[in-house]
Scaffold this motif. Sequence first.
Motif, PDB file in Angstrom:
ATOM      1  N   VAL A 117       0.860  -1.189   0.000  1.00 24.58           N
ATOM      2  CA  VAL A 117       0.000   0.000   0.000  1.00 24.58           C
ATOM      3  C   VAL A 117       0.893   1.234   0.000  1.00 24.58           C
ATOM      4  N   ALA A 118       0.616   2.167  -0.904  1.00 16.32           N
ATOM      5  CA  ALA A 118       1.330   3.441  -0.963  1.00 16.32           C
ATOM      6  C   ALA A 118       0.357   4.572  -0.672  1.00 16.32           C
ATOM      7  N   LEU A 119       0.773   5.532   0.125  1.00 15.59           N
ATOM      8  CA  LEU A 119      -0.096   6.602   0.597  1.00 15.59           C
ATOM      9  C   LEU A 119       0.403   7.937   0.075  1.00 15.59           C
ATOM     10  N   ASP A 120      -0.442   8.605  -0.701  1.00 14.78           N
ATOM     11  CA  ASP A 120      -0.071   9.874  -1.312  1.00 14.78           C
ATOM     12  C   ASP A 120      -0.835  11.015  -0.651  1.00 14.78           C
ATOM     13  N   GLY A 121      -0.231  11.631   0.346  1.00 18.84           N
ATOM     14  CA  GLY A 121      -0.848  12.788   0.988  1.00 18.84           C
ATOM     15  C   GLY A 121      -2.060  12.448   1.823  1.00 18.84           C
ATOM     16  N   LEU A 192      -5.916   4.126  -7.021  1.00 17.56           N
ATOM     17  CA  LEU A 192      -7.343   4.180  -6.721  1.00 17.56           C
ATOM     18  C   LEU A 192      -7.885   5.551  -7.129  1.00 17.56           C
ATOM     19  N   ASP A 193      -8.735   5.546  -8.149  1.00 17.11           N
ATOM     20  CA  ASP A 193      -9.234   6.795  -8.717  1.00 17.11           C
ATOM     21  C   ASP A 193     -10.648   6.549  -9.234  1.00 17.11           C
ATOM     22  N   ALA A 194     -11.561   7.421  -8.855  1.00 21.76           N
ATOM     23  CA  ALA A 194     -12.968   7.222  -9.215  1.00 21.76           C
ATOM     24  C   ALA A 194     -13.320   7.776 -10.585  1.00 21.76           C
ATOM     25  N   GLY A 195     -12.340   8.203 -11.357  1.00 17.48           N
ATOM     26  CA  GLY A 195     -12.594   8.784 -12.670  1.00 17.48           C
ATOM     27  C   GLY A 195     -13.260   7.821 -13.628  1.00 17.48           C
ATOM     28  N   ILE A 212      -1.014  -0.766  -4.342  1.00 21.94           N
ATOM     29  CA  ILE A 212      -2.278  -0.036  -4.295  1.00 21.94           C
ATOM     30  C   ILE A 212      -1.989   1.367  -3.780  1.00 21.94           C
ATOM     31  N   VAL A 213      -2.292   2.378  -4.572  1.00 18.21           N
ATOM     32  CA  VAL A 213      -2.005   3.762  -4.193  1.00 18.21           C
ATOM     33  C   VAL A 213      -3.292   4.433  -3.720  1.00 18.21           C
ATOM     34  N   VAL A 214      -3.253   4.971  -2.515  1.00 16.12           N
ATOM     35  CA  VAL A 214      -4.395   5.665  -1.922  1.00 16.12           C
ATOM     36  C   VAL A 214      -4.035   7.144  -1.820  1.00 16.12           C
TER      37      VAL A 214
END
Length: 264
Positions: A117-121, A192-195, A212-214
């Motif tokens: 898991v990777a966390l971006d901001g 993970l992007d809702a686009g 998995i990038v959140v």
Amino acid sequence: MNLSTASNRQQTLLRKLNRKKYRYKERLFLLEGARAVQQVVANQEIEIQALFFDESQRYWEQADWKRIIDELEVATLSRELFMEVSDTDTPQGVLALCEMPTEMTPEELADKSGLIVALDGLQDPGNLGTIIRTAGWFGISGIISGKGTVDMFHPKVVRGTAGATGTIPFMNGELSEVFDTLERENWEVFLLDAGAESKALHEISSLKKGVIVVGNEGHGIRDELMTANRSSVRIPSPVGSKNVESLNAAIAASIALYDLSGKM
């Protein structure tokens, strides 16, 4: 049992550890709450330097603490001082002073397999605590904390992990650089992007090494991370609901972990 009062040096240290710079300077953090402390003791993944009890609650007299007390340095704090160093409105009466585990390097993570898991901001401590707890449940291979993400050893984060802190390899770093290292070792990065152009998560058939990038709760994942060689994925609503704009970051990460862990 006669317990000593925490020394002046210990009291000063406990006050300082509510600030990130001191946590990383000392490589120490605080864990609060009876169940969380007992879980960390059971996990044997984190080194506990000392336990501190609120002298007014007298936890040390309870039978389930006797074995733990015999194996660790133990001291008491006055009610006033415990309230000062605690991060909760209603403290449970026990604090563990814990050693921060060693961070992994990108190369060490790249040598693994499974899920990362990777966390971006990610800024909400509760969200991060839940993600770490869920990641521990699924036995993922690592967590990468990117720029702008709340400290993994913030007291609220640690409390939210329910004792999972330290059970998962981790590192802090610039995500774009870490991803480059991982991708050279055939890791697939899923953002993970809702686009509307994102691929539905269930369309991924199988994988051996996935990240998995959140993203940030309000702004999502930074544009510079969304490169052509990476897959944007979304969690479609089974009923096509338009009443909710998006899922909570921790819930989305949990669903993604559940889905992808079954495809390894």
